[in-house]
Design a protein around this motif. Structure first.
Motif, short mmCIF file in Angstrom:
data_model
loop_
_atom_site.label_atom_id
_atom_site.label_comp_id
_atom_site.label_asym_id
_atom_site.label_seq_id
_atom_site.Cartn_x
_atom_site.Cartn_y
_atom_site.Cartn_z
N SER A 108 0.83 -1.20 0.00
CA SER A 108 0.00 0.00 0.00
C SER A 108 0.87 1.25 0.00
N ARG A 109 0.47 2.23 -0.80
CA ARG A 109 1.04 3.58 -0.77
C ARG A 109 -0.11 4.50 -0.41
N ASN A 110 -0.02 5.11 0.79
CA ASN A 110 -1.11 5.96 1.27
C ASN A 110 -1.51 7.02 0.25
N TRP A 111 -2.81 7.18 0.07
CA TRP A 111 -3.41 8.16 -0.82
C TRP A 111 -2.97 7.97 -2.27
N ASP A 112 -2.57 6.75 -2.64
CA ASP A 112 -2.16 6.48 -4.01
C ASP A 112 -2.82 5.19 -4.50
N PHE A 113 -2.34 4.05 -4.00
CA PHE A 113 -2.90 2.77 -4.43
C PHE A 113 -2.65 1.70 -3.38
N THR A 114 -3.40 0.60 -3.51
CA THR A 114 -3.18 -0.60 -2.71
C THR A 114 -3.20 -1.78 -3.67
N LEU A 115 -2.27 -2.70 -3.46
CA LEU A 115 -2.19 -3.90 -4.28
C LEU A 115 -2.73 -5.07 -3.48
N TYR A 116 -3.65 -5.82 -4.08
CA TYR A 116 -4.26 -6.97 -3.44
C TYR A 116 -4.02 -8.21 -4.28
N GLU A 117 -4.14 -9.36 -3.62
CA GLU A 117 -4.20 -10.63 -4.33
C GLU A 117 -5.55 -11.26 -4.02
N VAL A 118 -6.28 -11.59 -5.07
CA VAL A 118 -7.60 -12.19 -4.93
C VAL A 118 -7.63 -13.39 -5.87
N GLU A 119 -7.82 -14.57 -5.31
CA GLU A 119 -7.88 -15.81 -6.10
C GLU A 119 -6.68 -15.92 -7.05
N SER A 156 7.08 0.28 -7.99
CA SER A 156 7.02 0.77 -9.37
C SER A 156 5.58 0.97 -9.86
N LEU A 157 4.61 0.45 -9.15
CA LEU A 157 3.21 0.60 -9.55
C LEU A 157 2.70 2.03 -9.36
N LYS A 158 3.49 2.90 -8.72
CA LYS A 158 3.06 4.29 -8.55
C LYS A 158 2.89 4.96 -9.92
#
Length: 76
Positions: free
Chosen positions: A7-18, A50-52
């Protein structure tokens, strides 16, 4: 069940789902809101920061990513 990977606050969160990676991006406006998208490329643990650039690109070019959007968004 969604597992938060990064997670990068106020930017994005990366999740894994299935076993799939999902990025939830914060959009800013009168009211801040979040949208989630399937990642189209594999991202390894050391590359999460790097996902920013991707999150900024999604915010600025939403129409380009709309087909990968997940509704409702994934967030905690």
């Amino acid at each position: 069940m969604a597992k938060e990977l990064y997670s990068r606050n106020w930017d994005f969160t990366l999740y894994e789902v299935e076993n799939k990676k999902i990025i939830t991006v914060t959009f800013f406006g009168r009211v801040d809101y979040q949208r989630s998208f399937h990642l189209q490329k594999e991202v390894n643990e050391g590359e999460y920061e790097s996902l920013k650039d991707l999150s900024e690109n999604i915010r600025n070019n939403y129409e380009k990513y709309k087909e990968f959007e997940i509704t409702p968004p994934i967030f905690e």
